[in-house]
Write a protein that holds these residues in place. Structure first.
Motif, PDB file in Angstrom:
ATOM      1  N   ASP A  38       0.878  -1.152   0.000  1.00  0.00           N
ATOM      2  CA  ASP A  38       0.000   0.000   0.000  1.00  0.00           C
ATOM      3  C   ASP A  38       0.922   1.210   0.000  1.00  0.00           C
ATOM      4  N   THR A  39       0.781   2.085  -1.002  1.00  0.00           N
ATOM      5  CA  THR A  39       1.659   3.234  -1.153  1.00  0.00           C
ATOM      6  C   THR A  39       0.838   4.509  -1.207  1.00  0.00           C
ATOM      7  N   VAL A  40       1.235   5.494  -0.403  1.00  0.00           N
ATOM      8  CA  VAL A  40       0.546   6.781  -0.355  1.00  0.00           C
ATOM      9  C   VAL A  40       1.586   7.886  -0.475  1.00  0.00           C
ATOM     10  N   GLN A  41       1.370   8.816  -1.407  1.00  0.00           N
ATOM     11  CA  GLN A  41       2.265   9.965  -1.500  1.00  0.00           C
ATOM     12  C   GLN A  41       1.831  10.975  -0.441  1.00  0.00           C
ATOM     13  N   ILE A  42       2.770  11.343   0.444  1.00  0.00           N
ATOM     14  CA  ILE A  42       2.431  12.222   1.567  1.00  0.00           C
ATOM     15  C   ILE A  42       3.014  13.621   1.416  1.00  0.00           C
ATOM     16  N   TRP A  47       6.820   9.468   0.323  1.00  0.00           N
ATOM     17  CA  TRP A  47       5.790   8.441   0.265  1.00  0.00           C
ATOM     18  C   TRP A  47       5.790   7.633   1.556  1.00  0.00           C
ATOM     19  N   GLN A  48       4.632   7.145   1.908  1.00  0.00           N
ATOM     20  CA  GLN A  48       4.520   6.153   2.975  1.00  0.00           C
ATOM     21  C   GLN A  48       4.258   4.825   2.285  1.00  0.00           C
TER      22      GLN A  48
END
Length: 152
Positions: A38-42, A47-48
């Motif tokens: 699961d990748t989220v651009q923060i 990225w997280q």
């Protein structure tokens, strides 16, 4: 008899597949039972990334996957270097429960097995230059992508 053989074949295939480590290209979803990436651009440069592996995925393999994913994300965003600003690795026990009856037709509920899941979460920041980052190690995207081999 033929039906029983088909059922045994399907069961054998299911057991074989479940014995394999979670593959690199797995994305978290309902269908993967929460395993995968699961990748989220923060931020524009950060990225997280979280990864959950099954019983056959150890910490070293999970970290290798996350290093490679970090290098891919940073290279695609134009960053030749990256650093982990935070990192957490866990190996959790996950119980699986069975339901059934015994010979006397009494209803039973109990634990049938315990699985171990490796989970890893990092925050990665892309860097334009290989500058000192205090206690953090600076990784080269090209080096990681050229030297770490990922199957799957």
């Amino acid at each position: 008899m033929r039906r029983l053989m088909q059922l045994m074949g399907c069961l054998s295939l299911a057991l074989l597949v479940s014995a394999c480590a979670t593959s690199y290209d797995t994305e978290k979803s309902f269908w993967t039972f929460g395993e995968g990436f699961d990748t989220v651009q923060i931020a524009p440069d950060s990225w997280q990334i979280s990864f959950v592996g099954n019983n056959a995925t150890d910490r070293a393999l999970a970290r290798k996957y996350v290093l490679y994913k970090s290098a891919e994300l940073c290279r695609n965003a134009g960053y030749p270097y990256f650093v982990f600003t935070s990192e957490r690795v866990d190996r959790d026990s996950v119980g699986q429960f069975g339901v059934g009856t015994d010979i006397d037709k009494d209803f039973l509920i109990g634990s049938s097995s315990i699985e171990k899941q490796t989970s890893l979460m990092v925050e990665v920041t892309g860097l334009k230059e290989q500058a000192e980052q205090g206690d953090s190690r600076v990784y080269s995207t090209d080096y990681i992508l050229g030297h770490i081999k990922i199957d799957g």
